[in-house]
Design a protein around this motif. Structure first.
Motif, mmCIF file in Angstrom:
data_model
loop_
_atom_site.group_PDB
_atom_site.id
_atom_site.type_symbol
_atom_site.label_atom_id
_atom_site.label_comp_id
_atom_site.label_asym_id
_atom_site.label_seq_id
_atom_site.Cartn_x
_atom_site.Cartn_y
_atom_site.Cartn_z
ATOM 1 N N HIS A 226 0.799 -1.221 0.000
ATOM 2 C CA HIS A 226 0.000 0.000 0.000
ATOM 3 C C HIS A 226 0.835 1.276 0.000
ATOM 4 N N ILE A 227 2.165 1.172 -0.046
ATOM 5 C CA ILE A 227 3.021 2.342 0.177
ATOM 6 C C ILE A 227 2.761 3.435 -0.856
ATOM 7 N N TRP A 228 2.447 3.047 -2.083
ATOM 8 C CA TRP A 228 2.283 4.047 -3.139
ATOM 9 C C TRP A 228 1.005 4.872 -2.989
ATOM 10 N N LEU A 229 -0.011 4.328 -2.325
ATOM 11 C CA LEU A 229 -1.327 4.957 -2.342
ATOM 12 C C LEU A 229 -1.381 6.313 -1.637
ATOM 13 N N PRO A 230 -0.947 6.447 -0.374
ATOM 14 C CA PRO A 230 -1.043 7.776 0.273
ATOM 15 C C PRO A 230 -0.254 8.845 -0.471
ATOM 16 N N GLN A 231 0.929 8.479 -0.960
ATOM 17 C CA GLN A 231 1.740 9.457 -1.684
ATOM 18 C C GLN A 231 1.045 9.911 -2.965
ATOM 19 N N ALA A 232 0.463 8.963 -3.692
ATOM 20 C CA ALA A 232 -0.229 9.309 -4.940
ATOM 21 C C ALA A 232 -1.436 10.191 -4.661
ATOM 22 N N HIS A 233 -2.198 9.889 -3.618
ATOM 23 C CA HIS A 233 -3.374 10.694 -3.288
ATOM 24 C C HIS A 233 -2.987 12.107 -2.871
ATOM 25 N N VAL A 234 -1.949 12.232 -2.065
ATOM 26 C CA VAL A 234 -1.558 13.548 -1.553
ATOM 27 C C VAL A 234 -1.098 14.458 -2.686
ATOM 28 N N SER A 287 -6.902 1.533 9.962
ATOM 29 C CA SER A 287 -7.706 2.406 10.814
ATOM 30 C C SER A 287 -6.851 3.108 11.863
ATOM 31 N N LEU A 288 -5.942 2.371 12.501
ATOM 32 C CA LEU A 288 -5.073 2.987 13.512
ATOM 33 C C LEU A 288 -4.142 4.027 12.896
ATOM 34 N N THR A 289 -3.624 3.715 11.700
ATOM 35 C CA THR A 289 -2.746 4.677 11.028
ATOM 36 C C THR A 289 -3.512 5.927 10.627
ATOM 37 N N THR A 290 -4.770 5.760 10.255
ATOM 38 C CA THR A 290 -5.597 6.915 9.903
ATOM 39 C C THR A 290 -5.735 7.864 11.092
ATOM 40 N N CYS A 291 -5.835 7.310 12.293
ATOM 41 C CA CYS A 291 -6.051 8.135 13.490
ATOM 42 C C CYS A 291 -4.892 9.080 13.764
ATOM 43 N N ARG A 292 -3.682 8.717 13.306
ATOM 44 C CA ARG A 292 -2.515 9.542 13.629
ATOM 45 C C ARG A 292 -2.059 10.431 12.478
ATOM 46 N N VAL A 305 -7.536 2.223 2.637
ATOM 47 C CA VAL A 305 -6.850 0.941 2.859
ATOM 48 C C VAL A 305 -7.673 0.058 3.787
ATOM 49 N N ALA A 306 -8.227 0.656 4.843
ATOM 50 C CA ALA A 306 -9.034 -0.115 5.795
ATOM 51 C C ALA A 306 -10.322 -0.615 5.141
ATOM 52 N N HIS A 307 -11.000 0.245 4.385
ATOM 53 C CA HIS A 307 -12.252 -0.164 3.760
ATOM 54 C C HIS A 307 -12.031 -1.237 2.701
ATOM 55 N N MET A 308 -10.969 -1.123 1.926
ATOM 56 C CA MET A 308 -10.708 -2.131 0.909
ATOM 57 C C MET A 308 -10.247 -3.446 1.536
ATOM 58 N N GLY A 309 -9.683 -3.387 2.741
ATOM 59 C CA GLY A 309 -9.407 -4.621 3.470
ATOM 60 C C GLY A 309 -10.681 -5.367 3.807
ATOM 61 N N LEU A 310 -11.732 -4.628 4.142
ATOM 62 C CA LEU A 310 -13.030 -5.251 4.408
ATOM 63 C C LEU A 310 -13.625 -5.846 3.132
ATOM 64 N N VAL A 311 -13.319 -5.242 1.991
ATOM 65 C CA VAL A 311 -13.798 -5.770 0.709
ATOM 66 C C VAL A 311 -13.184 -7.131 0.429
ATOM 67 N N THR A 312 -11.862 -7.253 0.534
ATOM 68 C CA THR A 312 -11.220 -8.544 0.263
ATOM 69 C C THR A 312 -11.601 -9.590 1.304
#
Length: 483
Positions: A226-234, A287-292, A305-312
């Motif tokens: 998942h490392i690429w996702l936050p950087q790409a979104h930001v 979810s925990l990473t989102t909180c910080r 990332v958390a929501h797509m984890g629930l999808v899989t």
């Protein structure tokens, strides 16, 4: 009707190509008009869809007639699994054009071309019934998305973010290509319907499954890919974030539903415990990473990332209910996360910062924005009557049906999502207005009408879920009967 959808996309691209660059307003109107025509065609396609489960509206396309034994005719068709992703793609494209109306200041023609090309390729991905064609379209999306992040990104690290996105997803897809080659050498065809009628040895299924898994897990993305996702979104512009969160992340889940269980049922069952473990890790860790997080876009990215984890987790719970829940949750996430990215970008355009600590009391200075953001935050926390509530409720039912422990751990994600969602809204909108910010202009008419259809659909799907669930369920049951 399917050919009309493709033709409208192609005509829109053609008119943009022949329109001079200097006529920016004309370019934007052309892109908006043809994207709305495509959306209308997809709605008509849904209205004429009988919902019986099997593939419908089949169109044939000759790849290379001279070497047909290798590249047979590609078939394009829709079923209950794909039709709603097509509508979601067609809906988000005009929204991306509208929300970028004033924010894209240079190379407007090229930007609009990238958006319409992505729309065309995505509709192709969701309708094609050939593995080679799926791979070509799947990878073709990387090029315009790479350009959108790298050229029109908002900050200095946009080039790095675009390369992160490109190489992570491209390298993972090489394994999918190897798996497709192996399937062709073993079966002599890459036609999806023909492959569904074949059975493969268990060990061969393991090898093929791993190839598809590495590609699709990066696209979702799953931890630790998942490392690429936050950087790409930001770094991406608002249209890039909407397309990325709204549709591109769904390609991984769609691929698992379309290919894993129908083609590789024994391998899917064998690797299910591993994928469920990674899914639970994504739900809790995400979810925990989102909180910080302190950046508004990173908060939404890690919650994805958390929501797509629930999808899989739902997909590999090995139940029809779980497959229906996964599709419904992906559609819900596509609406809610897209609206949230638009909302935080509206703040960034006014104050040039996404750091949460600079915001406070926005409900006082921007009451209309504060009300819409509250609705979106509650929807992200799966409030009843929202589409997220239906998706997460069905997902948790499937998780508890699989295992009580899995269900309890998955439920932690719901609890944590309520925590970080309400905490985010409290920090941004409540309290005395921030001393760091000048007077904040509330939403204008264009911005309000961009968010309004997303908000309405979020609750229409939550109040009338069976308009989606019944169509999806019929296709999922039909797919299970094939297996």
């Amino acid at each position: 009707m399917l050919e009309i959808i493709f033709i409208s996309c192609l005509i829109g691209i053609f008119f943009i190509l022949i329109t001079p660059k200097k006529n920016i307003i004309r370019l934007q109107k052309i892109a908006l008009e043809w994207s709305l025509l495509t959306l209308t065609a997809t709605i008509i396609l849904w209205a004429t869809f009988d919902g019986e489960g099997q593939f419908q509206v089949i169109q044939k396309f000759e790849w290379f007639p001279s070497i047909e034994p290798i590249f047979g005719p590609a078939l394009f068709a829709v079923d209950g699994v794909s039709i709603f992703f097509i509508i979601l793609t067609a809906l988000l494209t005009p929204i991306c054009i509208l929300i970028s109306w004033n924010s894209i200041k240079f190379l407007v023609k090229e930007f609009l071309l990238c958006l319409l090309i992505i729309e065309l390729l995505l509709i192709g991905v969701f309708t094609i019934l050939d593995l080679v064609g799926f791979y070509i379209l799947f990878e073709g999306i990387l090029i315009p998305m790479f350009l959108i992040i790298g050229i029109w990104g908002s900050r200095e690290e946009k080039i790095q973010a675009s390369y992160y996105f490109f190489f992570y997803t491209f390298i993972g897809s090489v394994f999918m290509l190897l798996a497709i080659f192996s399937l062709y050498s073993h079966a002599g065809t890459t036609d999806y319907q023909a492959l569904c009628c074949l059975s493969f040895e268990r060990e061969f299924q393991y090898f093929i499954f791993l190839g598809f898994f590495l590609s699709l897990a990066i696209k979702i993305p799953k931890i630790p890919f998942h490392i690429w996702l936050p950087q790409a979104h930001v770094e991406a512009p608002v249209a890039g974030s909407v397309i990325l969160a709204g549709v591109l992340l769904k390609l991984g889940g769609y691929g698992f539903i379309r290919f894993s269980w129908p083609l590789l049922p024994e391998a899917s069952e064998y690797f299910a415990p591993l994928i469920l473990t990674l899914s639970l890790l994504a739900i809790i860790y995400g979810s925990l990473t989102t909180c910080r997080q302190v950046d508004l876009k990173r908060i939404i990215a890690y919650s994805s990332v958390a929501h797509m984890g629930l999808v899989t987790l739902s997909i590999f719970s090995q139940t029809v209910q779980g497959l229906v829940a996964a599709i419904f949750l992906m559609l819900a996430h596509g609406l809610v996360s897209s609206a949230l990215f638009i909302a935080v970008t509206l703040l960034y355009e006014r104050h040039s910062t996404r750091l949460v600590r600079y915001y406070r009391g926005m409900a006082v200075t921007m009451p209309l924005f504060g009300g819409l953001l509250l609705i979106l935050v509650l929807a992200n926390a799966s409030i009843p009557l929202s589409c997220n509530f239906i998706g997460e409720f069905l997902s948790l039912l499937a998780a508890f049906e699989y295992s009580f422990i899995v269900g309890v751990l998955a439920s932690l994600g719901t609890v944590l999502s309520v925590g970080y969602s309400i905490y985010l809204y409290n920090r941004v909108c409540f309290g005395a207005p921030s001393n760091y910010l000048y007077f904040s202009r509330d939403l204008n008419r264009r911005e309000f009408y961009v968010l309004l259809p997303l908000v309405l659909l979020i609750f229409l799907m939550g109040i009338f879920p069976f308009s989606v669930v019944d169509v999806v369920k019929s296709s999922v049951i039909f797919q299970e009967q094939i297996i």
